[in-house]
Scaffold this motif. Sequence first.
Motif, PDB file in Angstrom:
ATOM      1  N   LEU A 113       0.860  -1.180   0.000  1.00 51.68           N
ATOM      2  CA  LEU A 113       0.000   0.000   0.000  1.00 51.68           C
ATOM      3  C   LEU A 113       0.895   1.227   0.000  1.00 51.68           C
ATOM      4  O   LEU A 113       1.934   1.239   0.660  1.00 51.68           O
ATOM      5  CB  LEU A 113      -0.900   0.013   1.243  1.00 51.68           C
ATOM      6  CG  LEU A 113      -1.979   1.108   1.291  1.00 51.68           C
ATOM      7  CD1 LEU A 113      -3.056   0.855   0.220  1.00 51.68           C
ATOM      8  CD2 LEU A 113      -2.612   1.184   2.674  1.00 51.68           C
ATOM      9  N   MET A 114       0.474   2.265  -0.728  1.00 48.87           N
ATOM     10  CA  MET A 114       1.330   3.439  -0.846  1.00 48.87           C
ATOM     11  C   MET A 114       0.485   4.719  -0.977  1.00 48.87           C
ATOM     12  O   MET A 114      -0.419   4.792  -1.804  1.00 48.87           O
ATOM     13  CB  MET A 114       2.241   3.286  -2.074  1.00 48.87           C
ATOM     14  CG  MET A 114       3.450   4.198  -2.063  1.00 48.87           C
ATOM     15  SD  MET A 114       4.536   3.842  -3.478  1.00 48.87           S
ATOM     16  CE  MET A 114       5.091   2.191  -3.046  1.00 48.87           C
ATOM     17  N   GLY A 115       0.781   5.683  -0.124  1.00 46.28           N
ATOM     18  CA  GLY A 115       0.155   6.996  -0.222  1.00 46.28           C
ATOM     19  C   GLY A 115      -1.344   7.016   0.000  1.00 46.28           C
ATOM     20  O   GLY A 115      -2.031   7.896  -0.519  1.00 46.28           O
ATOM     21  N   ASP A 116      -1.860   6.100   0.793  1.00 48.13           N
ATOM     22  CA  ASP A 116      -3.315   5.966   0.940  1.00 48.13           C
ATOM     23  C   ASP A 116      -3.864   6.931   1.994  1.00 48.13           C
ATOM     24  O   ASP A 116      -3.333   7.027   3.104  1.00 48.13           O
ATOM     25  CB  ASP A 116      -3.662   4.535   1.330  1.00 48.13           C
ATOM     26  CG  ASP A 116      -5.156   4.301   1.308  1.00 48.13           C
ATOM     27  OD1 ASP A 116      -5.700   4.082   0.212  1.00 48.13           O
ATOM     28  OD2 ASP A 116      -5.774   4.361   2.387  1.00 48.13           O
ATOM     29  N   THR A 117      -4.924   7.657   1.641  1.00 43.94           N
ATOM     30  CA  THR A 117      -5.564   8.585   2.577  1.00 43.94           C
ATOM     31  C   THR A 117      -7.051   8.269   2.754  1.00 43.94           C
ATOM     32  O   THR A 117      -7.853   9.165   3.034  1.00 43.94           O
ATOM     33  CB  THR A 117      -5.406  10.049   2.099  1.00 43.94           C
ATOM     34  OG1 THR A 117      -5.965  10.169   0.776  1.00 43.94           O
ATOM     35  CG2 THR A 117      -3.947  10.475   2.087  1.00 43.94           C
ATOM     36  N   SER A 118      -7.428   7.033   2.591  1.00 44.90           N
ATOM     37  CA  SER A 118      -8.843   6.673   2.685  1.00 44.90           C
ATOM     38  C   SER A 118      -9.400   6.853   4.100  1.00 44.90           C
ATOM     39  O   SER A 118     -10.615   6.814   4.291  1.00 44.90           O
ATOM     40  CB  SER A 118      -9.060   5.234   2.214  1.00 44.90           C
ATOM     41  OG  SER A 118      -8.308   4.330   2.993  1.00 44.90           O
ATOM     42  N   HIS A 119      -8.506   7.086   5.095  1.00 47.36           N
ATOM     43  CA  HIS A 119      -8.967   7.342   6.459  1.00 47.36           C
ATOM     44  C   HIS A 119      -9.370   8.801   6.670  1.00 47.36           C
ATOM     45  O   HIS A 119      -9.930   9.136   7.707  1.00 47.36           O
ATOM     46  CB  HIS A 119      -7.885   6.962   7.474  1.00 47.36           C
ATOM     47  CG  HIS A 119      -6.533   7.524   7.167  1.00 47.36           C
ATOM     48  ND1 HIS A 119      -5.735   7.012   6.175  1.00 47.36           N
ATOM     49  CD2 HIS A 119      -5.833   8.560   7.700  1.00 47.36           C
ATOM     50  CE1 HIS A 119      -4.602   7.696   6.117  1.00 47.36           C
ATOM     51  NE2 HIS A 119      -4.642   8.638   7.019  1.00 47.36           N
ATOM     52  N   TYR A 120      -9.071   9.677   5.704  1.00 47.29           N
ATOM     53  CA  TYR A 120      -9.494  11.070   5.819  1.00 47.29           C
ATOM     54  C   TYR A 120     -11.019  11.132   5.916  1.00 47.29           C
ATOM     55  O   TYR A 120     -11.730  10.475   5.159  1.00 47.29           O
ATOM     56  CB  TYR A 120      -9.053  11.876   4.598  1.00 47.29           C
ATOM     57  CG  TYR A 120      -7.618  12.363   4.600  1.00 47.29           C
ATOM     58  CD1 TYR A 120      -6.633  11.763   5.373  1.00 47.29           C
ATOM     59  CD2 TYR A 120      -7.244  13.429   3.790  1.00 47.29           C
ATOM     60  CE1 TYR A 120      -5.326  12.209   5.353  1.00 47.29           C
ATOM     61  CE2 TYR A 120      -5.930  13.896   3.761  1.00 47.29           C
ATOM     62  CZ  TYR A 120      -4.978  13.283   4.540  1.00 47.29           C
ATOM     63  OH  TYR A 120      -3.677  13.744   4.518  1.00 47.29           O
ATOM     64  N   LYS A 121     -11.508  11.982   6.800  1.00 45.21           N
ATOM     65  CA  LYS A 121     -12.951  12.126   6.994  1.00 45.21           C
ATOM     66  C   LYS A 121     -13.529  13.313   6.227  1.00 45.21           C
ATOM     67  O   LYS A 121     -14.744  13.496   6.186  1.00 45.21           O
ATOM     68  CB  LYS A 121     -13.284  12.302   8.482  1.00 45.21           C
ATOM     69  CG  LYS A 121     -12.739  11.214   9.389  1.00 45.21           C
ATOM     70  CD  LYS A 121     -13.315   9.859   9.054  1.00 45.21           C
ATOM     71  CE  LYS A 121     -12.813   8.816  10.062  1.00 45.21           C
ATOM     72  NZ  LYS A 121     -13.168   7.457   9.695  1.00 45.21           N
ATOM     73  N   VAL A 122     -12.661  14.165   5.665  1.00 42.78           N
ATOM     74  CA  VAL A 122     -13.118  15.303   4.867  1.00 42.78           C
ATOM     75  C   VAL A 122     -12.370  15.295   3.552  1.00 42.78           C
ATOM     76  O   VAL A 122     -11.255  14.788   3.450  1.00 42.78           O
ATOM     77  CB  VAL A 122     -12.893  16.657   5.579  1.00 42.78           C
ATOM     78  CG1 VAL A 122     -13.756  16.758   6.811  1.00 42.78           C
ATOM     79  CG2 VAL A 122     -11.418  16.846   5.948  1.00 42.78           C
ATOM     80  N   GLU A 123     -12.974  15.843   2.514  1.00 33.70           N
ATOM     81  CA  GLU A 123     -12.346  15.911   1.201  1.00 33.70           C
ATOM     82  C   GLU A 123     -11.428  17.125   1.148  1.00 33.70           C
ATOM     83  O   GLU A 123     -11.773  18.175   0.629  1.00 33.70           O
ATOM     84  CB  GLU A 123     -13.421  16.009   0.115  1.00 33.70           C
ATOM     85  CG  GLU A 123     -14.265  14.757  -0.022  1.00 33.70           C
ATOM     86  CD  GLU A 123     -13.461  13.555  -0.498  1.00 33.70           C
ATOM     87  OE1 GLU A 123     -12.517  13.768  -1.280  1.00 33.70           O
ATOM     88  OE2 GLU A 123     -13.748  12.439  -0.079  1.00 33.70           O
ATOM     89  N   GLU A 124     -10.261  16.977   1.747  1.00 34.67           N
ATOM     90  CA  GLU A 124      -9.345  18.109   1.804  1.00 34.67           C
ATOM     91  C   GLU A 124      -7.918  17.608   1.730  1.00 34.67           C
ATOM     92  O   GLU A 124      -7.524  16.722   2.486  1.00 34.67           O
ATOM     93  CB  GLU A 124      -9.558  18.916   3.089  1.00 34.67           C
ATOM     94  CG  GLU A 124      -8.631  20.105   3.218  1.00 34.67           C
ATOM     95  CD  GLU A 124      -8.937  20.945   4.456  1.00 34.67           C
ATOM     96  OE1 GLU A 124      -8.160  21.850   4.726  1.00 34.67           O
ATOM     97  OE2 GLU A 124      -9.962  20.681   5.103  1.00 34.67           O
ATOM     98  N   GLU A 125      -7.151  18.184   0.852  1.00 35.49           N
ATOM     99  CA  GLU A 125      -5.728  17.905   0.807  1.00 35.49           C
ATOM    100  C   GLU A 125      -5.009  18.969   1.641  1.00 35.49           C
ATOM    101  O   GLU A 125      -5.352  20.138   1.588  1.00 35.49           O
ATOM    102  CB  GLU A 125      -5.206  17.938  -0.624  1.00 35.49           C
ATOM    103  CG  GLU A 125      -5.723  16.779  -1.473  1.00 35.49           C
ATOM    104  CD  GLU A 125      -5.051  16.720  -2.818  1.00 35.49           C
ATOM    105  OE1 GLU A 125      -4.348  17.680  -3.159  1.00 35.49           O
ATOM    106  OE2 GLU A 125      -5.249  15.732  -3.531  1.00 35.49           O
ATOM    107  N   ALA A 126      -4.053  18.542   2.424  1.00 33.53           N
ATOM    108  CA  ALA A 126      -3.321  19.478   3.289  1.00 33.53           C
ATOM    109  C   ALA A 126      -1.837  19.207   3.144  1.00 33.53           C
ATOM    110  O   ALA A 126      -1.299  18.342   3.790  1.00 33.53           O
ATOM    111  CB  ALA A 126      -3.764  19.321   4.731  1.00 33.53           C
ATOM    112  N   ILE A 127      -1.186  19.922   2.264  1.00 35.74           N
ATOM    113  CA  ILE A 127       0.213  19.653   1.951  1.00 35.74           C
ATOM    114  C   ILE A 127       1.095  20.017   3.134  1.00 35.74           C
ATOM    115  O   ILE A 127       0.883  21.048   3.746  1.00 35.74           O
ATOM    116  CB  ILE A 127       0.632  20.437   0.695  1.00 35.74           C
ATOM    117  CG1 ILE A 127      -0.157  19.962  -0.518  1.00 35.74           C
ATOM    118  CG2 ILE A 127       2.122  20.300   0.430  1.00 35.74           C
ATOM    119  CD1 ILE A 127       0.043  20.781  -1.748  1.00 35.74           C
TER     120      ILE A 127
END
Length: 208
Positions: A194-208
Motif C-alpha cells: 500500500l502506498m500513499g493511501d488517505t482513505s482514512h481522511y474524513k473530509v475531502e481536503e488535501e493538506a500539503i
Amino acid sequence: MTKLYITRHGQTEWNLERRLQGRMDSKLTPLGEIQAQWLGERLKDEKIDVIISSSSGRTIATAENIRGKREIEIIPNDNLREIYLGQWEGMLYTEVERQWPEEHKNFWNFPHLYKPINGETFSQVIDRVGNEIEKIITQYKDKSVLIVTHAIALKGIISYIEKKDLKDFWSGAFMQPTCLNILEANKDNRKFILMGDTSHYKVEEEAI
C-alpha cells in the motif's frame, strides 16, 4: 514477515504558510492533529509492537496522536528526520525560488541535478533512511512497526525499496499528511503493498 506501517506527520503551521521545514520545526495544526487521530482510528485493530518516529517535534506529536490511549512505546530516531535543507530552512517557497531559481527548479523537477545550499542531496537522504529501514527490519524481525517520518524521507524510503533512478525520485503518489504506506519484508524480499493511501481522511481536503 516483518510489517512496517510508514506515514508522514500531520499538517503543520509551516505547511500552511508554504515555508520549508527540513530539520527545523513547526507545530501541527488542529487539522494535523485530527489527521493523525484518523490514522490512529484506522490502525486501532492492527497489532503494533513499537512506534519509531523521527525525532522532530511534528513527528513525535503525530505519533502520540496516532497512538492515542494504546500503550505502545514511541522511540525517537534521528535518522528518520527530514532532508536537511541548509540555508533554505525556515524560508518561504517563494523566497527560495526568487533567490535560487535554478536549484529550486532542480529540487522539484530534476532531483538528480539538485545541489543543496549547505544541505543534503537526495542521494544522501536515500542512503540514510534506507540504512535505517534495514536496521529496523533486522531488529524487529517478524514484528509490526509504525514509522512516522516526513514527505521527502518517506519518498527516500520508497526510492530505496523500489531501487528507483534518482531522476524518478518524485514519481508515484504524493505523500499527503498521515498517508498510509505498508511495507512487508522477509529475508529476501521487501515490497510495498500500500502506498500513499488517505482513505482514512474524513473530509475531502488535501493538506500539503
